[in-house]
Design an enzyme around this catalytic site. Structure first.
Site, PDB file in Angstrom:
ATOM      1  N   HIS A  10       0.864  -1.305   0.022  1.00  0.00           N
ATOM      2  CA  HIS A  10       0.160   0.053   0.103  1.00  0.00           C
ATOM      3  C   HIS A  10       0.926   1.234  -0.055  1.00  0.00           C
ATOM      4  O   HIS A  10       1.910   1.349  -0.450  1.00  0.00           O
ATOM      5  CB  HIS A  10      -0.945   0.142   1.140  1.00  0.00           C
ATOM      6  CG  HIS A  10      -1.825  -1.157   1.155  1.00  0.00           C
ATOM      7  ND1 HIS A  10      -2.853  -1.632   0.347  1.00  0.00           N
ATOM      8  CD2 HIS A  10      -1.828  -2.331   1.956  1.00  0.00           C
ATOM      9  CE1 HIS A  10      -3.257  -2.797   0.489  1.00  0.00           C
ATOM     10  NE2 HIS A  10      -2.706  -3.353   1.688  1.00  0.00           N
ATOM     11  N   GLU A 145       1.450 -11.711   5.977  1.00  0.00           N
ATOM     12  CA  GLU A 145       0.213 -11.080   6.860  1.00  0.00           C
ATOM     13  C   GLU A 145       0.505 -10.954   8.386  1.00  0.00           C
ATOM     14  O   GLU A 145       0.038 -12.044   8.908  1.00  0.00           O
ATOM     15  CB  GLU A 145      -1.160 -11.304   6.638  1.00  0.00           C
ATOM     16  CG  GLU A 145      -1.366 -11.279   4.840  1.00  0.00           C
ATOM     17  CD  GLU A 145      -2.090  -9.879   4.653  1.00  0.00           C
ATOM     18  OE1 GLU A 145      -2.165  -8.875   5.478  1.00  0.00           O
ATOM     19  OE2 GLU A 145      -2.544  -9.498   3.548  1.00  0.00           O
TER      20      GLU A 145
END
Length: 240
Positions: A10, A145
């Site tokens: 991101h 993650e």
């Protein structure tokens, strides 16, 4: 020379997951910079290139193309999760078109083991997905993650700089094992070889984990860094 392409997910207008007053883009950049700094300060013959080092917009295509044109040996993408506030834990992904016996899967197995040894998160397992950065990169690639930002228990860890440092160290420990990285002469090894069968020790300073280390000298260095300011330093063995 081992060439690592390190990808904080991101960035810029893309915040990623959000929760508990935090944004994924900020947390993953923090972890990635810590990984880079450990590698640069403690290891020899390692070249780290990052998709971003600040809060900027970088497309998925730019990330994969940059890694491919640079000729990276490994692509490591750092993320944190978000869902419904109840899910929690760590998981990692390789491209779903690869077999469990592929070289990428073998690297993933080592990375997963080293990261989950130290991150104190629920282990959600080793998974596969058709993510762009896993599919379009020409080298082995892994996406991690690291907890759920909208889960209160995970978020408490994600907001702790000591925990972020430990997670970065877990990623580096995995890279060292997977790619046989050598420590530099001015690193924290000081001639004390790091054996994957050696136990790992947490260094806990005034109730907060400062890090988790396998190399004896790293443990001593962590103690020395905090000796003048800490009221209590504990060393706790976490792996036989």
């Amino acid at each position: 020379m081992f060439k690592l392409y390190l990808d904080p997910g991101h960035g810029g207008s893309d915040t990623g997951a959000t929760g508990n007053g935090m944004q994924e883009k900020d947390i993953v950049l923090d972890i990635a910079l810590r990984i880079r700094n450990i590698l640069n300060s403690e290891y020899a013959n390692v070249d780290v290139r990052m998709s971003r080092t600040t809060d900027t917009d970088v497309t998925l295509a730019q990330r994969s193309s940059d890694a491919n044109s640079w000729g990276a040996d490994y692509f490591l993408s750092i993320h944190v999760n978000g869902l419904d506030g109840t899910a929690q834990g760590y998981e990692d992904f390789i491209y779903d078109g690869l077999s469990d016996t592929s070289q990428t899967a073998q690297y993933r197995d080592i990375m997963h083991e080293e990261i989950t040894k130290v991150n104190e998160l629920v282990n959600r397992g080793k998974k596969k997905a058709n993510f762009h950065v896993l599919r379009e990169t020409t080298m082995s690639a892994l996406l991690t993650e690291n907890g759920f930002i909208d889960n209160d228990e995970d978020a408490a860890k994600l907001s702790d700089p000591n925990w972020l440092q430990t997670v970065a160290r877990g990623h580096v420990n995995g890279l060292e094992r997977a790619f046989n990285l050598e420590r530099s002469e001015n690193g924290d090894n000081n001639g004390d070889d790091d054996n994957e069968n050696d136990p790992i020790y947490r260094v806990i300073v005034d109730g907060t984990q400062e890090g988790a280390y396998r190399v004896r000298q790293n443990i001593l260095n962590a103690v020395d860094r905090n000796l003048d300011s800490a009221n209590e330093i504990l060393i706790q063995r976490i792996k036989d």
